[in-house]
Scaffold this motif. Structure first.
Motif, PDB file in Angstrom:
ATOM      1  N   GLY A 172      37.181  40.298  48.067  1.00 51.64           N
ATOM      2  CA  GLY A 172      37.776  38.986  47.868  1.00 51.64           C
ATOM      3  C   GLY A 172      36.715  37.899  47.856  1.00 51.64           C
ATOM      4  N   ASP A 173      35.587  38.175  48.549  1.00 47.71           N
ATOM      5  CA  ASP A 173      34.478  37.224  48.591  1.00 47.71           C
ATOM      6  C   ASP A 173      33.677  37.221  47.297  1.00 47.71           C
ATOM      7  OD1 ASP A 173      32.706  35.378  49.855  1.00 47.71           O
ATOM      8  OD2 ASP A 173      31.297  37.010  50.220  1.00 47.71           O
ATOM      9  N   VAL A 174      33.872  38.257  46.470  1.00 50.77           N
ATOM     10  CA  VAL A 174      33.095  38.396  45.226  1.00 50.77           C
ATOM     11  C   VAL A 174      33.958  38.154  43.994  1.00 50.77           C
ATOM     12  CG1 VAL A 174      31.650  39.956  43.866  1.00 50.77           C
ATOM     13  CG2 VAL A 174      31.591  40.073  46.374  1.00 50.77           C
ATOM     14  N   HIS A 175      35.142  38.783  43.970  1.00 50.27           N
ATOM     15  CA  HIS A 175      35.981  38.733  42.775  1.00 50.27           C
ATOM     16  C   HIS A 175      37.292  37.974  42.973  1.00 50.27           C
ATOM     17  CE1 HIS A 175      33.197  41.636  41.148  1.00 50.27           C
ATOM     18  NE2 HIS A 175      33.482  42.517  42.089  1.00 50.27           N
ATOM     19  N   GLY A 176      37.498  37.378  44.144  1.00 52.95           N
ATOM     20  CA  GLY A 176      38.740  36.659  44.400  1.00 52.95           C
ATOM     21  C   GLY A 176      39.596  37.386  45.427  1.00 52.95           C
TER      22      GLY A 176
END
Length: 440
Positions: A172-176
């Motif tokens: 979630g920190d990279v792609h949402g």
């Protein structure tokens, strides 16, 4: 109160959940001030019971401290708090008492205490080696997307999470938020490593020990034969059905290799894995129902997974086959199985089915969602699978509390909880006369 092994196991998991809840409730654990007490309890239960359902996104809503708390909880929850306590005892070079051996026997679903400490040593060694290899492979892959320190941390977190069948991810920190592994659907390293970790964590440490000993002993135990054969049948059959059902749907944009990897990962992961490379909410309803069946079956006894267990399912199928053939004995691999095992399998299945049906009915009242999404959520929580159709973050307060209970019962087992809370068994002084009831 006399504490039996089932009671100690249930109380031990409850204690871990309480500690995890208090830690996740601290302001230092959240990037958004502080989690509510119920959300902290939900996340702690999900991690300790190695489920993976999350009401907040792990990668964006939790700080490094909160993520490490989750990491410790699902490591303890996956291997078992008794196993981790034994590790500390062995490190301190203390003697393992008889009561502790009984606890280990119960936690590993063993029929005797013989060789139980040696098995625990192997469990810890195998876990360390497998998670270390997973960390190395993931780190090498993630180095292409992020810095070295972050790649190592992501590799470690996801290796431990996936091997313990916890299903938490940080992408979630990279792609949402809540993106999962969807962006790696055609990545061979991520797919193959994830499948290997889920499979090895799901077949159980007893089977792993048997496999390691096979070159020397040249034979497998009946338990290992049943687990491996049933697992392979379900994985292959599930992959074939998913490829057929989703070929013109979610898998349509993928090339041939991507379709094969996606089919096998989605076939393996429902049995407690918790990570997916396809958007489960976009699958056909027939595919979603297939995942529900796999989540209910679950992993193997003595593993990091949940469900009614694959040996229970295999035993029930063998009993049905024996009855259809008119045979009195239930047999697998030319071994006659005790009727006590058949009764236990029936009891576990019916208790689990009753629990899931009751929870689904209540969730249908408390949640504003379609029936399949509610059923999927209930079975996922019970099977500690961690897959959702998107309902988890939208759960109401009663819904969250009910799912918490489901996750706890799914990890400890309905029969273990029944043994834990039942009164002390007294000797029966009489038997009723035999009667007859027409069946069918």
């Amino acid at each position: 109160m006399r504490l039996t092994p089932p009671k100690i196991l249930s109380l031990g998991f409850a204690g871990l959940i309480v500690i995890g809840t208090l830690l996740l409730w601290l302001p230092a654990a959240s990037t958004e001030g502080r989690l509510s007490l119920v959300d902290a309890l939900f996340m702690a239960t999900s991690a300790t019971c190695v489920t993976g359902l999350a009401v907040v996104d792990t990668g964006t809503s939790l700080t490094l401290f909160g993520q490490i708390v989750l990491l410790v909880l699902f490591q303890f929850g996956g291997l078992g708090f008794v196993t981790m306590a034994t590790l500390i005892t062995l490190i301190l070079n203390k003697r393992i008492s008889l009561k502790e051996r009984l606890l280990l026997q119960e936690s590993m679903n063993q029929n005797s205490m013989q060789g139980i400490v040696r098995l625990i040593r192997r469990v810890l060694l195998y876990s360390l080696v497998i998670q270390g290899m997973g960390t190395a492979l993931f780190t090498l892959r993630f180095l292409q997307d992020m810095g070295a320190a972050k790649a190592f941390y992501f590799g470690l977190f996801h290796s431990v999470s996936i091997f313990n069948n916890a299903g938490f991810d940080l992408f979630g920190d990279v792609h949402g938020p809540f993106s999962g592994l969807v962006h790696y659907v055609e990545d061979p390293i991520v797919n193959l490593t994830s499948m290997a970790l889920i499979f090895l964590g799901g077949i159980g440490f007893i089977v792993l020990s048997d496999i390691v000993d096979y070159p020397r002993r040249r034979r497998l135990s009946l338990h290992s034969k049943v687990v491996l054969s049933a697992s392979l049948i379900l994985v292959v059959a599930g992959a074939a059905m998913l490829m057929w059902l989703e070929a013109n749907n979610t898998m349509k944009p993928l090339h041939a290799g991507g379709k094969i990897m996606a089919s096998f990962l989605q076939s393996i992961t429902p049995r407690s894995g918790g990570v997916t490379t396809l958007n489960v909410a976009e699958l056909r309803e027939s595919s979603q129902f297939l995942l529900i069946l796999f989540m209910f079956i679950g992993a193997a006894p003595g593993s990091t997974g949940g469900g009614i267990k694959i040996t229970t399912f295999a035993l029930l199928m063998a009993a049905v086959y024996a009855r259809l053939r008119g045979r009195e004995d239930v047999a697998l691999f030319r071994n006659r199985l005790p009727k006590e095992n058949v009764y236990r399998a029936i009891t576990i299945t019916l208790l689990s089915l009753l629990l899931v049906v009751s929870a689904t009915m209540v969730l249908c009242i408390t949640e504003s969602a379609d029936f399949l999404s509610v059923l999927f959520e209930a079975v996922s929580a019970f099977g500690t699978s961690g897959i959702t159709l998107g309902l988890t973050p939208e759960l109401s307060l009663p819904g969250k509390l009910l799912v918490i209970v489901l996750m706890f019962m799914g990890r400890t087992g309905p029969l273990t909880l029944a043994y834990a809370i039942k009164p002390r068994r007294s000797r029966e002084l009489y038997r009723y006369p035999e009667g007859d009831v027409t069946i069918g």
